[in-house]
Design an enzyme around this catalytic site. Structure first.
Site, mmCIF file in Angstrom:
data_model
loop_
_atom_site.group_PDB
_atom_site.id
_atom_site.type_symbol
_atom_site.label_atom_id
_atom_site.label_comp_id
_atom_site.label_asym_id
_atom_site.label_seq_id
_atom_site.Cartn_x
_atom_site.Cartn_y
_atom_site.Cartn_z
ATOM 1 N N GLU A 187 0.857 -1.201 0.151
ATOM 2 C CA GLU A 187 0.043 0.152 -0.010
ATOM 3 C C GLU A 187 0.970 1.296 -0.090
ATOM 4 O O GLU A 187 1.075 1.553 1.001
ATOM 5 C CB GLU A 187 -0.953 -0.086 1.211
ATOM 6 C CG GLU A 187 -1.675 -0.990 1.450
ATOM 7 C CD GLU A 187 -2.886 -1.288 0.197
ATOM 8 O OE1 GLU A 187 -3.203 -0.194 -0.332
ATOM 9 O OE2 GLU A 187 -3.541 -2.220 0.012
ATOM 10 N N CYS A 217 -2.594 9.020 2.669
ATOM 11 C CA CYS A 217 -2.160 8.220 1.422
ATOM 12 C C CYS A 217 -3.268 8.696 0.421
ATOM 13 O O CYS A 217 -2.997 8.925 -0.711
ATOM 14 C CB CYS A 217 -2.171 6.955 1.354
ATOM 15 S SG CYS A 217 -3.554 6.070 2.377
HETATM 16 P P1 NAD Z 1 8.386 5.140 4.561
HETATM 17 O O1 NAD Z 1 8.343 4.241 3.341
HETATM 18 O O2 NAD Z 1 9.447 6.041 4.984
HETATM 19 O O3 NAD Z 1 8.243 4.089 5.950
HETATM 20 C C1 NAD Z 1 7.407 3.134 6.279
HETATM 21 C C2 NAD Z 1 7.593 2.196 6.943
HETATM 22 O O4 NAD Z 1 8.567 1.311 6.426
HETATM 23 C C3 NAD Z 1 8.369 2.695 8.263
HETATM 24 O O5 NAD Z 1 8.126 1.792 9.520
HETATM 25 C C4 NAD Z 1 9.936 2.363 8.090
HETATM 26 O O6 NAD Z 1 10.645 2.131 9.393
HETATM 27 C C5 NAD Z 1 9.992 1.151 7.297
HETATM 28 N N1 NAD Z 1 10.902 0.870 6.329
HETATM 29 C C6 NAD Z 1 11.820 1.976 5.909
HETATM 30 N N2 NAD Z 1 12.770 1.349 4.873
HETATM 31 C C7 NAD Z 1 12.545 -0.077 4.931
HETATM 32 C C8 NAD Z 1 13.282 -1.259 4.482
HETATM 33 N N3 NAD Z 1 14.349 -1.271 3.449
HETATM 34 N N4 NAD Z 1 12.664 -2.463 4.705
HETATM 35 C C9 NAD Z 1 11.564 -2.549 5.556
HETATM 36 N N5 NAD Z 1 10.960 -1.409 6.153
HETATM 37 C C10 NAD Z 1 11.472 -0.303 6.041
HETATM 38 O O7 NAD Z 1 7.068 5.790 4.579
HETATM 39 P P2 NAD Z 1 6.194 6.797 5.394
HETATM 40 O O8 NAD Z 1 7.203 8.166 5.170
HETATM 41 O O9 NAD Z 1 6.357 6.271 7.055
HETATM 42 O O10 NAD Z 1 4.885 7.168 5.056
HETATM 43 C C11 NAD Z 1 4.470 7.890 4.093
HETATM 44 C C12 NAD Z 1 4.062 6.974 2.855
HETATM 45 O O11 NAD Z 1 3.074 5.995 3.005
HETATM 46 C C13 NAD Z 1 3.518 7.989 1.781
HETATM 47 O O12 NAD Z 1 4.146 7.551 0.511
HETATM 48 C C14 NAD Z 1 2.118 7.608 1.714
HETATM 49 O O13 NAD Z 1 1.238 8.048 0.835
HETATM 50 C C15 NAD Z 1 2.209 6.233 2.250
HETATM 51 N N6 NAD Z 1 0.696 5.761 2.659
HETATM 52 C C16 NAD Z 1 0.022 4.621 2.082
HETATM 53 C C17 NAD Z 1 -0.879 4.354 2.706
HETATM 54 C C18 NAD Z 1 -2.057 3.231 1.791
HETATM 55 O O14 NAD Z 1 -2.795 2.791 2.588
HETATM 56 N N7 NAD Z 1 -1.510 3.058 0.664
HETATM 57 C C19 NAD Z 1 -1.187 4.970 3.834
HETATM 58 C C20 NAD Z 1 -0.556 5.692 4.536
HETATM 59 C C21 NAD Z 1 0.515 5.963 4.035
#
Ligand code: NAD
Ligand code: MN
Length: 545
Positions: free
Chosen positions: A259, A293
């Site tokens: 997502e 999102c």
């Molecule tokens: P992010 O990708 O920076 O982080 C998300 C999570 O992934 C964090 O817990 C982070 O520690 C972890 N992470 C980072 N690198 C990783 C790796 N290499 N392997 C595994 N895990 C890892 O995202 P964010 O900045 O926390 O959130 C914002 C993003 O999320 C935006 O793009 C937003 O649109 C999206 N979002 C999507 C939805 C949806 O349902 N589609 C909902 C909410 C947010």
């Protein structure tokens, strides 16, 4: 009243900043609206992550034996606890993310309660064994059963700390799984309270608290969860990190649901109800200060109503009050991550250099605090500007003038993202026709974001917004191993026997193909003739054709 015990007691050693992942052992949590320190959580090592997956796996053995009735009882108790503790839940989310209490109520508590209500009412039906046709093998019966996967890994972003943890957890638990969730380094503080809330409900129902685990840390801890031996990963985050998760999962071939972000278009047609469209645009852009999102990132407004729309939203945006949400009554809170302010500034600079105009806002709100960005209206935008392509995830309403349905749809589709979208028109047929042509996971006619509130509907994206679905029957089944079962319908032990292969074995099979699958009488009669002739021939076992 809110007691938030640390996930793991860690000595208060040297202070550490939160946004670096270099061998730090703790994360210092802050309230982004006030800068106040909230406490520390550990950075879990790969070994600790594995150990927690192991604990969840042990507890899952007992949980997998429970009936849907028993799981429903747990979910009912959880729902009741959430209703009772909603204020504390919202406050914890507000402290962790900087949103308002109303944002937390509508964006965190309401969807989670609705998901619980849906799962309690519909879950067992969605996961009921399903009979399938047995085709030519009429003596057999075929069906599928939805079995638990085992332990599901969940990787959460920071924008809705309660919701991001609970929403994947509810279907995963109902389907009989254990859960290990990695919460975001930007919203870890509240997770200890949320975890204890779930665990205490589980324990009250004779289940082990270990069934649900939360791990904290940076990207490395998330990566350790992906290759730590979980049976599936639900990742919510940015497309860039989604890509990393997919390559990490390639080592173990662990399935992944992604997502990712969105760049949601909202089309306001010339025949839209203007009052309604203005209210929905305000909600779509400024809820959680745009950190959603399915936030509205692009507004395409028809030229006939463009001026009226722009005047109305500019007036409304100017009237939004902003500040630390727990200190005064405000409409809009803060950004959760300091980095997001730089991203928004950068995108605004690019747009204004290329001719866009800021009608209100457009800068940091220092009076409110270090991490506030003013509600902004940006007009004269076109698709050469990066702000039409890159997620800004902030309080900027990006308005683009369009002249026809065709133009609106082709601009709406000019994006690598495809999560949510909306069309506003009082002509329902026109709205549905346009909606069908928008390339996105969800399109809503005359509303914004409401698809998420209908938990029976699957939710997910196309393109760089990800793949797989959460919510609804699809989301529940995504937490399952789809097990195929075949058994006897009739006590007949008839089956094909070919050994030893004789000279006529192949001709019989070829004739049977004509009889069974031939189209029309001619092909079939030819097959019957062939069968009769072949059977009439003497056995010449052992010879080659
Ligand atoms: P992010 O990708 O920076 O982080 C998300 C999570 O992934 C964090 O817990 C982070 O520690 C972890 N992470 C980072 N690198 C990783 C790796 N290499 N392997 C595994 N895990 C890892 O995202 P964010 O900045 O926390 O959130 C914002 C993003 O999320 C935006 O793009 C937003 O649109 C999206 N979002 C999507 C939805 C949806 O349902 N589609 C909902 C909410 C947010
Ligand atoms: Mn935070």
């Amino acid at each position: 009243m809110l007691q938030t015990p640390p996930l793991q007691t860690s000595p208060p050693t040297t202070p550490s900043s939160r946004n670096a992942s270099d061998a730090r052992s703790t994360i210092e949590c802050r309230d982004p609206a006030t800068g106040a320190a909230l406490g520390r959580v550990s950075v879990h090592s790969p070994e600790e992550v594995r150990e927690r997956i192991g604990r969840a796996r042990l507890a899952q053995r007992q949980w997998a034996e429970t009936s849907f009735r028993e799981r429903r009882q747990v979910l009912r108790a959880l729902l009741s606890r959430i209703v009772d503790e909603q204020e504390a839940i919202c406050r914890a989310a507000v402290r962790d993310s900087g949103k308002t209490m109303v944002d937390a109520s509508l964006g965190e508590v309401v969807p989670v309660c609705e998901k619980l209500r849906y799962t309690i009412r519909r879950g067992a039906r969605d996961l009921r064994p399903e009979r399938r046709a047995s085709g030519l093998l009429a003596h057999k019966k075929g069906w599928i059963e939805y079995q638990p996967l085992g332990v599901v890994g969940v990787i959460c972003p920071w924008n809705f700390p309660f919701h991001n943890l609970m929403c994947p957890l509810i279907p995963a638990l109902f389907a009989g799984n254990g859960v290990v969730a990695k919460v975001s380094e930007w919203s870890s503080w509240s997770s200890a309270y949320y975890l204890e809330l779930i665990r205490s409900v589980l324990r009250q129902h004779g289940q082990q608290g270990d069934l649900v685990q939360v791990v904290t840390g940076f990207g490395d801890t998330g990566a350790a969860l992906v290759d730590g031996g979980v049976d599936k990963v639900f990742f919510t985050g940015s497309p860039g990190n989604g890509r990393k998760v997919v390559s990490e999962s390639a080592q173990t071939l662990t399935p992944v649901v992604l997502e990712l972000g969105g760049k949601d278009p909202m089309i306001v047609c010339d025949d839209a109800n203007l009052d309604h469209a203005v209210r929905q645009a305000m909600l779509g852009v400024y809820t959680a200060c745009g950190q959603m999102c399915v936030g509205v990132e692009r507004v395409y407004v028809f030229d006939d109503i463009y001026d009226a729309f722009v005047t109305r939203v500019t007036e409304a945006a100017r009237n939004l009050r902003q500040g630390p949400p727990l200190e005064a009554l405000v409409d809009v809170g803060s950004m959760t991550m300091p980095k997001q302010l730089d991203i928004i500034e950068d995108l605004l600079r690019d747009a204004t250099e290329k001719g866009a105009r800021v009608l209100t806002g457009g800068k940091r709100n220092q009076r409110a605090g270090d991490q506030f960005f003013e509600p902004t209206i940006l007009v004269d935008v076109d698709h050469r500007m990066r702000i039409t392509q890159e997620e800004q995830f902030g309080p900027v309403m990006v308005i683009i003038k369009v002249r026809s349905d065709e133009e609106a749809i082709s601009l709406a589709n000019d994006s690598r993202y495809g999560l949510g979208s909306s069309v506003f028109t009082q002509n329902r047929a026109r709205g549905e026709r346009m909606a069908r042509r928008i390339r996105s996971g969800m399109t809503v006619v005359n509303d914004y974001g409401i698809a998420y509130m209908m938990q029976a509907l699957p939710f997910g994206g196309v393109g760089v917004s990800g793949y797989g679905r959460i919510n609804g029957r699809e989301g529940l089944r995504a937490c399952c191993h789809v097990k195929t079962m075949v058994s006897d319908r009739l006590p007949i032990s008839a089956g094909v026997s070919v050994y030893p292969i004789k000279k006529q074995t192949y001709p019989i099979s070829a004739a049977a193909v004509r009889v069974l699958f031939g189209s029309g009488l001619k092909q079939r009669v030819r097959g019957i003739n062939q069968l009769v002739q072949t059977w009439a021939k003497p056995d010449d076992r052992g010879s080659t054709p």
